[in-house]
Enzyme design. Structure first.
Site, PDB file in Angstrom:
ATOM      1  N   ASP A 205       0.833  -1.194   0.000  1.00 35.52           N
ATOM      2  CA  ASP A 205       0.000   0.000   0.000  1.00 35.52           C
ATOM      3  C   ASP A 205       0.877   1.256   0.000  1.00 35.52           C
ATOM      4  OD1 ASP A 205      -2.354  -1.518   0.227  1.00 35.52           O
ATOM      5  OD2 ASP A 205      -2.169  -1.601   2.413  1.00 35.52           O
ATOM      6  N   LYS A 206       0.288   2.345  -0.427  1.00 36.70           N
ATOM      7  CA  LYS A 206       0.987   3.631  -0.427  1.00 36.70           C
ATOM      8  C   LYS A 206       1.596   3.936   0.939  1.00 36.70           C
ATOM      9  CE  LYS A 206      -0.040   8.591  -0.850  1.00 36.70           C
ATOM     10  NZ  LYS A 206      -1.083   9.588  -1.217  1.00 36.70           N
TER      11      LYS A 206
END
Length: 296
Positions: free
Chosen positions: A132-133
């Protein structure tokens, strides 16, 4: 073009070429058929029949065509930490917050853009484990389609091991396993939920490592790879990841990210066990202040 090359051994005497290429070089049946039509399978430099019988010392070569990217990422000359690289794949240590891939909504400012600058023309991003970011740490990406296919086969096996460090809310101790199926909250949502009826199997092994300031540092091993698995499982047991704005609450000390880090990655390649480690980033370590390890 990627070339797979292997010399037939004594044990391969009389073995059919098609079985050697599929078994020893890991080429799929469909891929082999396509390559044969184009003369992409050769023995001692010459195109050969699928049923050709091998002799010890025969040099078998498979010429894999380059696959074109679905979309070309614009290069951005910004730092990218590649910690290992060979002809088939590479391991990188992703910072956070940084999105992994370009999309229709975000064509720039991603890890893919930085890698496009590093690897140059005809770059295709083939990540095996996406982060994920807001998650930092180790990722594996294949350099060509064949390597991706081989690595993907071991992705959810003991061969491909992924461990994470997470700072979570509340104090916990010991070791346990979270076994709770995960499903999408709704078709249009990115959020995941625990759902015994609709959910897909999801298992996470958990070990408490240290604590401080009412928080716990956990080491987690994924047995499955569901979207947001660790984040959903930790929220489910009442210990959400610090700073997780989707399943817990935002933390001003972690702008744009949360306290989750891919710390260990191991895989099998060409008969070797390869492993890499990345320590807990400083901005996550300070969340525990004077953390004290649990006695062993």
């Amino acid at each position: 073009m990627t070339v797979l090359r292997k010399i037939a051994a004594e044990k391969d005497a009389g073995r059919k070429l098609k079985y050697f290429v599929r078994g020893d070089l890991g080429v799929s049946c469909a891929q082999f058929a396509s390559l044969k039509m184009r003369g992409g399978v050769r023995v001692n430099g010459e195109a050969a029949r699928a049923n050709a019988l091998l002799r010890p010392g025969d040099v078998v070569e498979v010429f894999l065509p380059e696959d074109a990217p679905a979309q070309v990422a614009s290069p951005e000359f910004l730092p990218v930490n590649v910690v290992f690289e060979n002809d088939d794949f590479y391991i990188l240590d992703k910072p956070a917050p940084l999105p992994c891939q370009c999309s229709q909504r975000q064509a720039s400012g991603t890890l893919e853009n930085r890698l496009a600058a590093r690897f140059g023309q005809r770059f295709v991003f083939r990540p095996l484990n996406r982060l994920d970011k807001g998650t930092s740490g180790l990722m594996c990406a294949a350099k060509h389609a064949h390597a991706y296919q081989l690595l993907q086969k071991q992705l959810h096996t003991d061969g491909f091991c992924r461990e994470y460090l997470a700072v979570v809310e509340g104090e916990a101790s010991g070791e346990w396993t979270v076994d709770a199926p995960i499903a999408k909250a709704a078709e249009a949502s990115v959020r995941r939920v625990i759902d015994p009826l609709r959910g897909k199997p999801a298992r996470t092994r958990v070990c408490a490592v240290a604590h401080g300031k009412g928080r716990t540092l956990l080491r987690l091993r994924l047995e499955t790879g569901r979207t947001h698995q660790i984040r959903v499982h930790m929220a489910h047991i009442g210990h959400p990841v610090v700073g997780d704005f989707l399943y817990g609450r935002e933390d001003a000390a972690l702008p744009g990210r949360f306290a989750l880090h891919s710390t260990y990655l191991a895989l099998d390649w060409n008969g070797e066990r390869l492993a890499w480690e990345s320590p807990l980033p400083a901005e996550l370590a300070v969340l525990l202040e004077k953390s004290a390890p649990f006695p062993s």
